[in-house]
Scaffold this active site. Structure first.
Site, PDB file in Angstrom:
ATOM      1  N   GLY A  24       0.772  -1.237   0.000  1.00  0.00           N
ATOM      2  CA  GLY A  24       0.000   0.000   0.000  1.00  0.00           C
ATOM      3  C   GLY A  24       0.808   1.294   0.000  1.00  0.00           C
ATOM      4  CE1 TYR A  54      -6.198   2.284  11.299  1.00  0.00           C
ATOM      5  CE2 TYR A  54      -8.029   3.795  10.943  1.00  0.00           C
ATOM      6  CZ  TYR A  54      -6.759   3.337  10.611  1.00  0.00           C
ATOM      7  OH  TYR A  54      -6.059   3.951   9.594  1.00  0.00           O
TER       8      TYR A  54
HETATM    9  N1  LIG Z   1      -5.738   2.769   3.238  1.00  0.00           N
HETATM   10  C1  LIG Z   1      -6.468   3.638   3.912  1.00  0.00           C
HETATM   11  O1  LIG Z   1      -7.668   3.829   3.626  1.00  0.00           O
HETATM   12  C2  LIG Z   1      -5.853   4.442   5.009  1.00  0.00           C
HETATM   13  C3  LIG Z   1      -6.509   5.590   5.453  1.00  0.00           C
HETATM   14  C4  LIG Z   1      -5.958   6.332   6.503  1.00  0.00           C
HETATM   15  C5  LIG Z   1      -4.765   5.930   7.073  1.00  0.00           C
HETATM   16  N2  LIG Z   1      -4.166   4.800   6.621  1.00  0.00           N
HETATM   17  C6  LIG Z   1      -2.919   4.400   7.293  1.00  0.00           C
HETATM   18  O2  LIG Z   1      -1.893   4.273   6.335  1.00  0.00           O
HETATM   19  C7  LIG Z   1      -0.906   3.366   6.829  1.00  0.00           C
HETATM   20  C8  LIG Z   1      -0.554   2.399   5.709  1.00  0.00           C
HETATM   21  O3  LIG Z   1      -1.697   1.619   5.431  1.00  0.00           O
HETATM   22  P1  LIG Z   1      -1.982   0.978   3.996  1.00  0.00           P
HETATM   23  O4  LIG Z   1      -3.246   1.556   3.546  1.00  0.00           O
HETATM   24  O5  LIG Z   1      -0.790   1.065   3.167  1.00  0.00           O
HETATM   25  O6  LIG Z   1      -2.291  -0.532   4.450  1.00  0.00           O
HETATM   26  P2  LIG Z   1      -1.565  -1.896   4.100  1.00  0.00           P
HETATM   27  O7  LIG Z   1      -2.286  -2.937   4.869  1.00  0.00           O
HETATM   28  O8  LIG Z   1      -1.462  -2.045   2.635  1.00  0.00           O
HETATM   29  O9  LIG Z   1      -0.081  -1.721   4.694  1.00  0.00           O
HETATM   30  C9  LIG Z   1       0.210  -1.774   6.073  1.00  0.00           C
HETATM   31  C10 LIG Z   1       1.571  -2.417   6.239  1.00  0.00           C
HETATM   32  O10 LIG Z   1       1.926  -2.410   7.634  1.00  0.00           O
HETATM   33  C11 LIG Z   1       2.614  -3.635   7.895  1.00  0.00           C
HETATM   34  N3  LIG Z   1       2.589  -4.007   9.305  1.00  0.00           N
HETATM   35  C12 LIG Z   1       1.489  -4.371  10.025  1.00  0.00           C
HETATM   36  N4  LIG Z   1       1.865  -4.773  11.251  1.00  0.00           N
HETATM   37  C13 LIG Z   1       3.215  -4.619  11.326  1.00  0.00           C
HETATM   38  C14 LIG Z   1       4.170  -4.890  12.362  1.00  0.00           C
HETATM   39  N5  LIG Z   1       3.812  -5.424  13.546  1.00  0.00           N
HETATM   40  N6  LIG Z   1       5.479  -4.610  12.114  1.00  0.00           N
HETATM   41  C15 LIG Z   1       5.852  -4.123  10.884  1.00  0.00           C
HETATM   42  N7  LIG Z   1       4.997  -3.886   9.873  1.00  0.00           N
HETATM   43  C16 LIG Z   1       3.687  -4.144  10.096  1.00  0.00           C
HETATM   44  C17 LIG Z   1       1.850  -4.655   7.048  1.00  0.00           C
HETATM   45  O11 LIG Z   1       2.558  -5.874   6.864  1.00  0.00           O
HETATM   46  C18 LIG Z   1       1.594  -3.883   5.761  1.00  0.00           C
HETATM   47  O12 LIG Z   1       2.623  -4.108   4.808  1.00  0.00           O
HETATM   48  C19 LIG Z   1      -1.495   2.721   8.075  1.00  0.00           C
HETATM   49  O13 LIG Z   1      -0.940   3.327   9.218  1.00  0.00           O
HETATM   50  C20 LIG Z   1      -2.973   3.051   7.964  1.00  0.00           C
HETATM   51  O14 LIG Z   1      -3.606   3.121   9.221  1.00  0.00           O
HETATM   52  C21 LIG Z   1      -4.655   4.055   5.609  1.00  0.00           C
END
Ligand SMILES: NC(=O)c1ccc[n+]([C@@H]2O[C@H](COP(=O)([O-])OP(=O)(O)OC[C@H]3O[C@@H](n4cnc5c(N)ncnc54)[C@H](O)[C@@H]3O)[C@@H](O)[C@H]2O)c1
Length: 263
Positions: A17, A158
């Site tokens: 992501g 969350y």
């Molecule tokens: N996608 C959305 O709609 C959205 C919206 C607001 C905020 N966010 C935030 O953006 C950030 C990235 O999310 P994303 O959308 O890319 O999701 P995603 O699930 O694609 O990526 C999250 C990554 O975090 C890693 N991760 C999880 N637990 C971990 C741990 N214990 N140690 C190391 N790595 C770990 C996962 O393996 C994954 O690769 C997050 O903090 C999420 O809360 C996402």
């Protein structure tokens, strides 16, 4: 976009992501990238370190492996809340904060920490007393105890994790550990972004909430909408920006603010 030539940038959540796109773009902009994730990335860019930031041991092990000089830390890794309050608060806040504090001495003077928070943390002011109390628990605590003491339900974990992150960003920007070394600490708050976590948000928050957020701004974001914002905050172009929570959401927060404030 300003160059990141010669900068060493550490990016957690590198396997998927937003983190994966940030790794790719940082490399294109000339940075030496160190990606960190609990999972292996499909297409690694730069150096990759496998680590689990959900425990103190995992954070300590990671910090010990990293080089002595880092220019910026991008805290992107996160969990959706689907697995419950303890893992979610451990990764999204207490692990993230412990990593940032452990790495502060390695971040060069004038460097940056960028926290990926969320529009989901919008309620930090409404829930201020709980957020302050949870942020005030120092170090990498017994997260099960913190959750029990503050009666955090799984279904709200969350948003709570992101409320804490927004509040801590404001605080850390003024703490001697960071400010005393000229390290800027900022947050980026995306709205819904098309990544694997969005499917889980639909399960945790419900389709209606996600769809109504997307409808307000016309489309969901993509990782390519967020990565440049994160890297801007890492760059010297953002040298006078400290302690902000920057919405990268197509106008979602402004729309909700207008509704809440009644104008
Ligand atoms: N996608 C959305 O709609 C959205 C919206 C607001 C905020 N966010 C935030 O953006 C950030 C990235 O999310 P994303 O959308 O890319 O999701 P995603 O699930 O694609 O990526 C999250 C990554 O975090 C890693 N991760 C999880 N637990 C971990 C741990 N214990 N140690 C190391 N790595 C770990 C996962 O393996 C994954 O690769 C997050 O903090 C999420 O809360 C996402």
């Amino acid at each position: 976009m300003t160059t990141l030539l010669g900068k060493t940038i550490l990016i957690t959540g590198a396997a998927s992501g937003i983190g994966a796109r940030t790794v790719e773009l940082a490399g294109q902009l000339g940075a030496d990238v160190i990606g960190v994730d609990i999972r292996l990335p499909a297409t690694p860019g730069g150096t990759f370190v496998k680590a689990d930031i959900s425990t103190k041991a995992g954070v300590d092990e990671l910090a010990a492996k990293l080089p002595v000089r880092i220019d910026a830390l991008c805290n992107v890794a996160g969990l959706s809340g689907k697995t419950g309050a303890i893992p979610t608060l451990s990764v999204n806040f207490y692990g993230l904060r412990a990593l940032s504090e452990a790495l502060a001495p390695k971040i060069r003077e004038g460097g940056a920490v960028v926290n990926v928070a969320s529009m989901a943390g919008f309620g930090w002011q409404a829930n201020l007393n709980r957020a302050i109390s949870m942020v005030n628990v120092e170090g990498f605590p017994d997260v099960a105890k913190v959750v029990a003491d503050h009666q955090v339900k799984n279904e709200e974990c969350y948003p709570v994790s992101k409320e804490l992150l927004v509040l801590w960003t404001f605080r850390a920007a003024h703490q001697a550990l960071f400010k005393g070394r000229g390290i800027r600490v900022n947050a980026v708050s995306p709205g819904p972004v098309e990544t694997p976590i969005l499917t889980q948000f639909r399960e945790v928050l419900g389709d209606q909430r996600v769809d109504s957020d997307i409808a307000r701004v016309g489309r969901a974001g993509t990782p390519a909408d967020i990565a440049p914002v994160i890297l801007f905050l890492c760059s010297d172009a953002a040298r006078w920006i400290n302690g902000v929570n920057l919405a990268a959401d197509g106008g979602l927060e402004a729309s909700v603010n207008a509704e809440v404030l009644g104008f």
